[in-house]
Motif scaffolding. Structure first.
Motif, PDB file in Angstrom:
ATOM      1  N   ASN A  47       3.322  23.673  51.250  1.00  0.00           N
ATOM      2  CA  ASN A  47       2.627  23.396  49.999  1.00  0.00           C
ATOM      3  C   ASN A  47       3.578  23.512  48.800  1.00  0.00           C
ATOM      4  OD1 ASN A  47       0.164  22.795  48.553  1.00  0.00           O
ATOM      5  ND2 ASN A  47       0.315  24.880  47.771  1.00  0.00           N
ATOM      6  N   THR A  48       4.471  24.499  48.825  1.00  0.00           N
ATOM      7  CA  THR A  48       5.453  24.668  47.743  1.00  0.00           C
ATOM      8  C   THR A  48       6.329  23.428  47.637  1.00  0.00           C
ATOM      9  OG1 THR A  48       5.495  27.055  48.046  1.00  0.00           O
ATOM     10  CG2 THR A  48       7.404  26.069  46.952  1.00  0.00           C
ATOM     11  N   ILE A  49       6.795  22.956  48.769  1.00  0.00           N
ATOM     12  CA  ILE A  49       7.675  21.777  48.798  1.00  0.00           C
ATOM     13  C   ILE A  49       6.915  20.533  48.361  1.00  0.00           C
ATOM     14  CG2 ILE A  49       9.116  20.337  50.292  1.00  0.00           C
ATOM     15  CD1 ILE A  49       9.409  23.041  51.984  1.00  0.00           C
ATOM     16  N   THR A  50       5.681  20.399  48.819  1.00  0.00           N
ATOM     17  CA  THR A  50       4.858  19.241  48.442  1.00  0.00           C
ATOM     18  C   THR A  50       4.631  19.200  46.933  1.00  0.00           C
ATOM     19  OG1 THR A  50       3.749  19.235  50.589  1.00  0.00           O
ATOM     20  CG2 THR A  50       2.626  18.099  48.777  1.00  0.00           C
ATOM     21  N   LEU A  51       4.306  20.337  46.334  1.00  0.00           N
ATOM     22  CA  LEU A  51       4.082  20.375  44.885  1.00  0.00           C
ATOM     23  C   LEU A  51       5.337  19.984  44.113  1.00  0.00           C
ATOM     24  CD1 LEU A  51       1.951  23.638  44.609  1.00  0.00           C
ATOM     25  CD2 LEU A  51       1.161  21.286  44.254  1.00  0.00           C
ATOM     26  N   LEU A  52       6.484  20.440  44.570  1.00  0.00           N
ATOM     27  CA  LEU A  52       7.745  20.067  43.909  1.00  0.00           C
ATOM     28  C   LEU A  52       8.069  18.599  44.156  1.00  0.00           C
ATOM     29  CD1 LEU A  52       9.802  23.263  44.699  1.00  0.00           C
ATOM     30  CD2 LEU A  52       9.057  22.499  42.435  1.00  0.00           C
ATOM     31  N   TYR A  53       7.872  18.143  45.374  1.00  0.00           N
ATOM     32  CA  TYR A  53       8.145  16.753  45.745  1.00  0.00           C
ATOM     33  C   TYR A  53       7.308  15.788  44.901  1.00  0.00           C
ATOM     34  CZ  TYR A  53       8.693  12.645  48.773  1.00  0.00           C
ATOM     35  OH  TYR A  53       8.968  11.396  49.257  1.00  0.00           O
ATOM     36  N   GLU A  54       6.034  16.129  44.712  1.00  0.00           N
ATOM     37  CA  GLU A  54       5.115  15.281  43.942  1.00  0.00           C
ATOM     38  C   GLU A  54       5.155  15.574  42.447  1.00  0.00           C
ATOM     39  OE1 GLU A  54       1.372  15.955  45.853  1.00  0.00           O
ATOM     40  OE2 GLU A  54       1.898  14.700  47.568  1.00  0.00           O
ATOM     41  N   GLU A  55       5.989  16.537  42.056  1.00  0.00           N
ATOM     42  CA  GLU A  55       6.140  16.953  40.658  1.00  0.00           C
ATOM     43  C   GLU A  55       4.818  17.385  40.029  1.00  0.00           C
ATOM     44  OE1 GLU A  55       9.320  15.159  38.285  1.00  0.00           O
ATOM     45  OE2 GLU A  55       9.241  13.501  39.727  1.00  0.00           O
TER      46      GLU A  55
END
Length: 87
Positions: A47-55
């Motif tokens: 989830n952390t990576i997804t939030l950063l990936y999707e900005e």
């Protein structure tokens, strides 16, 4: 205790004039890495990576930034960029 950077301050003047851009998606694309790959290699939650990936992240732990910089062998300024908004 983990430190974090909070991008959700209620200072409307600041938020209206500046934006933090995350280049994680570009870095991942250049290396053909998926979110699952980055999670496995860093130990960060998907989830952390997804939030950063999707900005869409409003807060990032310094530990997460350090792990991503280690993985991509980059400096913080290559992962995040402060971009003035177009008024």
């Amino acid at each position: 205790m983990s430190a974090s950077i909070d991008f959700s301050h209620s200072e409307q003047h600041f938020c209206a004039q500046n934006m933090i851009k995350c280049h994680l998606s570009r870095l991942m694309g250049e290396r053909k890495l998926r979110i699952a790959d980055v999670a496995r290699l860093t130990g960060l939650h998907r989830n952390t990576i997804t939030l950063l990936y999707e900005e869409t992240a409003v807060r990032v732990d310094l530990d997460a930034i350090e792990k991503l910089c280690d993985l991509f062998q980059c400096e913080v300024g290559e992962l995040f960029e402060r971009v003035p908004s177009g008024n």
